[in-house]
Motif scaffolding. Sequence first.
Motif, PDB file in Angstrom:
ATOM      1  N   CYS A  85       0.867  -1.185   0.000  1.00 12.15           N
ATOM      2  CA  CYS A  85       0.000   0.000   0.000  1.00 12.15           C
ATOM      3  C   CYS A  85       0.898   1.228   0.000  1.00 12.15           C
ATOM      4  N   CYS A  89      -3.784   3.338   6.022  1.00 10.21           N
ATOM      5  CA  CYS A  89      -5.029   3.942   6.490  1.00 10.21           C
ATOM      6  C   CYS A  89      -5.087   3.857   8.016  1.00 10.21           C
ATOM      7  N   CYS A  92      -6.379   0.586   9.734  1.00 14.07           N
ATOM      8  CA  CYS A  92      -5.983  -0.694   9.150  1.00 14.07           C
ATOM      9  C   CYS A  92      -4.912  -1.409   9.965  1.00 14.07           C
ATOM     10  N   GLY A 137      -3.873  -5.298   1.116  1.00 14.75           N
ATOM     11  CA  GLY A 137      -3.024  -4.480   0.274  1.00 14.75           C
ATOM     12  C   GLY A 137      -3.808  -3.683  -0.772  1.00 14.75           C
ATOM     13  N   THR A 138      -3.067  -3.187  -1.718  1.00 11.89           N
ATOM     14  CA  THR A 138      -3.659  -2.377  -2.777  1.00 11.89           C
ATOM     15  C   THR A 138      -3.226  -2.921  -4.134  1.00 11.89           C
ATOM     16  N   ARG A 171      -7.664   0.800  -4.675  1.00 17.18           N
ATOM     17  CA  ARG A 171      -8.083   2.181  -4.422  1.00 17.18           C
ATOM     18  C   ARG A 171      -8.378   2.864  -5.743  1.00 17.18           C
TER      19      ARG A 171
HETATM   20  S1  SF4 Z   1      -4.700  -2.749   3.191  1.00 18.72           S
HETATM   21 FE1  SF4 Z   1      -6.358  -1.384   2.518  1.00 18.72          FE
HETATM   22  S2  SF4 Z   1      -7.084  -0.433   4.398  1.00 18.72           S
HETATM   23 FE2  SF4 Z   1      -5.042  -1.275   4.842  1.00 18.72          FE
HETATM   24  S3  SF4 Z   1      -3.584   0.378   4.486  1.00 18.72           S
HETATM   25 FE3  SF4 Z   1      -3.776  -0.770   2.586  1.00 18.72          FE
HETATM   26  S4  SF4 Z   1      -5.375   0.313   1.417  1.00 18.72           S
HETATM   27 FE4  SF4 Z   1      -5.548   0.987   3.554  1.00 18.72          FE
END
Ligand code: SF4
Length: 458
Positions: A85, A89, A92, A137-138, A171
């Motif tokens: 990521c 957040c 999270c 993750g992203t 995202r």
């Molecule tokens: S896994 Fe999702 S909620 Fe957690 S930091 Fe990454 S984007 Fe944000």
Amino acid sequence: MSASYQHTQSVQPTAPSPTLTEDMTGRPSPSPLQYAFSGKTSAHAGRGGQPPFAAEVAQQQLTNLFGTPVKAQGKRALYVHIPFCRVRCSFCNFFKYASSPQLMEQYFQCLLVDLERKAAQPWSQSQPFDAVYIGGGTPTDLTAEQIYSLGERIRAWLPLRDDCEITLEGRLNKFNQHKFERALAGGFNRFSFGVQSFDTQVRKAAKRLDDRETLLKQLKSLTASNSATIAIDLMYGLPHQTTQSWQQDLEDTLESGVDGVDLYQLLNFQGTGIQRALDNGQLDSLMDTPQRALLYRQGADYLNQAGLKQLSYCHWASTDKERSRYNRLAKSGAEILAVGAGAGGNIGGLSYMQPRDIEPWQTALEANQWPVAMMMAKGKQHQRNARIVGACDQGAVSAELLGEQRFKHAIPLFSAWQQNGLAMLDDEKVTLTLAGQFWSVNMANGLLAYLNENPLAA
Ligand code: SF4
């Protein structure tokens, strides 16, 4: 999922005095939505199993399983994990690695090794997959070409059903038109974006990128193209959220034109930025469970009244395109092939976790071993238990699903649920009320505990 009362006289319990605890039944309350339980017992129901296998036994078990074509016709899915990521957040506790192009490219090459090796196994080739989910993750932080290549390899290496749902999670930030087009070209047909809130102030506090206007514009553009299913997650209970901002989130969701929406409760924030902000006084307080329950009701009522179709206690579809198939399969115990560091799978009655850290995962791949950090047998009732969890998730447990005899056997519990405002009971099923849906994880765990502690006479 509206509940309707019918007569209950013809269904009678078969055991005179079964063990019933408040953890199973909930407690009497003038507002069961808010107070039937003190808190959600866990994020997911039905977790647990036997003690883990020793490492060498786990290797052998996986070799045996993957080497054997399946005979059963159950549904199955592929889960691929991308543990990067760009920003953590505030709510999270899943964050693992900061996105960096070099590290992600190195990870991506190992990921293809993991995928290709598992895809080549007789188990994988013996039956088509119903759903694929790239989660994190992203995953949208992968480059456009990595996304394309991943989708293309999955389709080339694994047998997929014609209507296979292939989801890319991530995202909206930096998910531009080019990435979208390359993802579509790679075969992705569903996109799940974590929005959490449209409210710019709530988003900033949660360390989410982009403001409300940017998100709405982007979502409208994606949905207007009508080239894939677009789903989003919203979260209730975030700092600075109010009834009004939550209402605006719900209205923005409909305005955006998305095909599906999940409503998630803020849970398990120990070790997160929110916890630190509470500890150092930057944040005075958070909503408690009864307050969050009211937001759940607000959201469920709004979406139901707007005519969306409720697919589970927390997911709604606004178009027929949205199937949410992966989530439904995962919650009801379907077999999941896991690929990537930190991915969790479930095959042949065994659940396994791959190492969360990249290094041991990569080392195992290089040594031509299965990258497994933990494996355990799910217990002989795992299929029945998974069906129960899936049924509670979708709002009703039927006599057909449970079996006539077991359904009658569980009537003392179902009656207690009904008395506590959590369910409506009739001859054929027990249907969760809105309060019951809010507590569906507790209720699934309660039903599993009841059946465990009050076994049916052989
Ligand atoms: S896994 Fe999702 S909620 Fe957690 S930091 Fe990454 S984007 Fe944000």
